[in-house]
Design a protein around this motif. Structure first.
Motif: not given
Length: 354
Positions: A343-354
């Motif tokens: 339920a809290g996944v939407g509270d996080h921004t996306s992360v680009d993994v290099v």
């Protein structure tokens, strides 16, 4: 992050290990007792005498000024020794009293009073944010269920619904029948709102995850020793690759759980402030999910790798598995905590993994 215990923490572990070994359920001829046991007041007094009931609380409140880390380390030793005392549940209740600055906390720490929690409801799924119990002034109505037999409890900490939220109450001299509490007209003292409940669940969950870690580690040790000594076709069964791979999976599960449990304890001991504050709810839910997932894996594999002896009352592996199953369903099961994380996944921004 350094998970290495300090010298003082190692001394605490050693002392608790010695005490816990003397409290391990004894085999009386038909196997050591498993499952919930009657409350042992003498054993509880020994925990209080060692100071285990006050580890997480300030000295000016009668505690010992340690933290959730020490509580967790003590719980690991209790879990490894199969001690059946309601340590984690009592720590949850004590944390609620501490958050509310209740004078009863000093009596709990000294062992003079036993206070446990009753947050559950019969026939209802676990939800800390909902309660069918109601409060009218200083009286509660409804029923509550605890995690263990509450017959020996001097008081219970429970919740009552107030619209869209819950409040936490202390009920002294409760009317109980095993784990069930009848609250119709029971006088109660309000301890606080959701912040008190959160404090109780955080410490209670971390403590019981420590117990689970102890049980998992002990089950792994028993299994490895069995694989080394049990022979088939004239050789130890540890020579069979499939069995060693399954034992390796158990080891990985235990070590992943260890990291999660110790991190949760450290986060609770130092949650940070402001923008640096940690999300304790998410940390506890992740830990509970790992404990539930890997606790089931370790317990089931331990029984299967032992064969028939793993199912007997005389052998400890089944007892550990039973305890792990109980812990997995206390203060929310694996699915509930996974749902909370999702339920809290939407509270996080996306992360680009290099």
């Amino acid at each position: 992050m350094d998970f290495t215990p300090t010298e003082e923490q190692r001394a605490l572990q050693s002392a608790v290990r010695d005490l816990a070994s003397s409290l391990t359920p004894k085999d009386t001829g038909s196997g050591a007792p498993a499952g919930p046991q009657p409350f042992d007041a003498d054993a509880w007094g020994k925990l209080a005498e060692m100071g285990l009931l006050g580890l997480a609380f300030a000295e000016d409140k009668g505690g010992f000024g340690a933290s959730a880390i020490e509580v967790t380390l003590a719980a690991v030793e209790l879990g490894a020794a199969r001690v059946t005392l309601p340590y984690a549940d009592a720590m949850a209740a004590a944390a609620a009293l501490d958050a509310a600055n209740s004078p009863l906390l000093a009596d709990v720490i000294s062992g003079e009073k036993l206070v446990l929690t009753a947050f559950g409801e019969s026939g209802a799924t676990w939800s800390p944010a909902a309660s069918a119990r109601t409060a009218s002034g200083s009286e509660l109505a409804g029923e509550a269920r605890g995690n263990t037999d509450l017959s020996a409890a001097d008081a219970i900490v429970t919740t009552a619904g107030t619209g869209d939220d819950v409040e936490v109450y202390l009920v002294e001299s409760p009317t109980v029948d095993g784990p069930k509490v009848t609250l119709d007209g029971a006088p109660a003292t309000r301890l606080g709102g959701r912040e008190v409940l959160d404090a109780a669940l955080a410490l209670g969950n971390v403590a019981q995850c420590g117990e689970a870690l102890g049980a998992m580690g002990a089950a792994l040790t028993l299994t490895v020793e069995y694989l080394k000594t049990r022979k088939q076709f004239g050789v130890p069964i540890m020579r069979f690759q499939t069995l060693t791979q399954r034992a390796a999976d158990m080891y990985v599960g235990v070590e992943l759980t260890r990291s999660a449990v110790l991190y949760a304890a450290m986060a609770l001991a130092d949650p940070g402030e402001g923008d640096d504050a940690l999300d304790l709810d998410a940390i506890v839910s992740r830990t509970k999910y790992l404990v539930g997932t890997y606790g089931r894996l370790v317990g089931q594999e331990a029984i299967q790798l032992h064969g028939g002896i793993g199912m007997t009352a005389e052998y400890a592996v089944g007892h550990y598995t039973s305890r792990l199953a109980t812990i997995e369903r206390t203060f929310g099961d694996t699915r509930q905590h996974l749902a909370a994380l999702a339920a809290g996944v939407g509270d996080h921004t996306s992360v680009d993994v290099v």
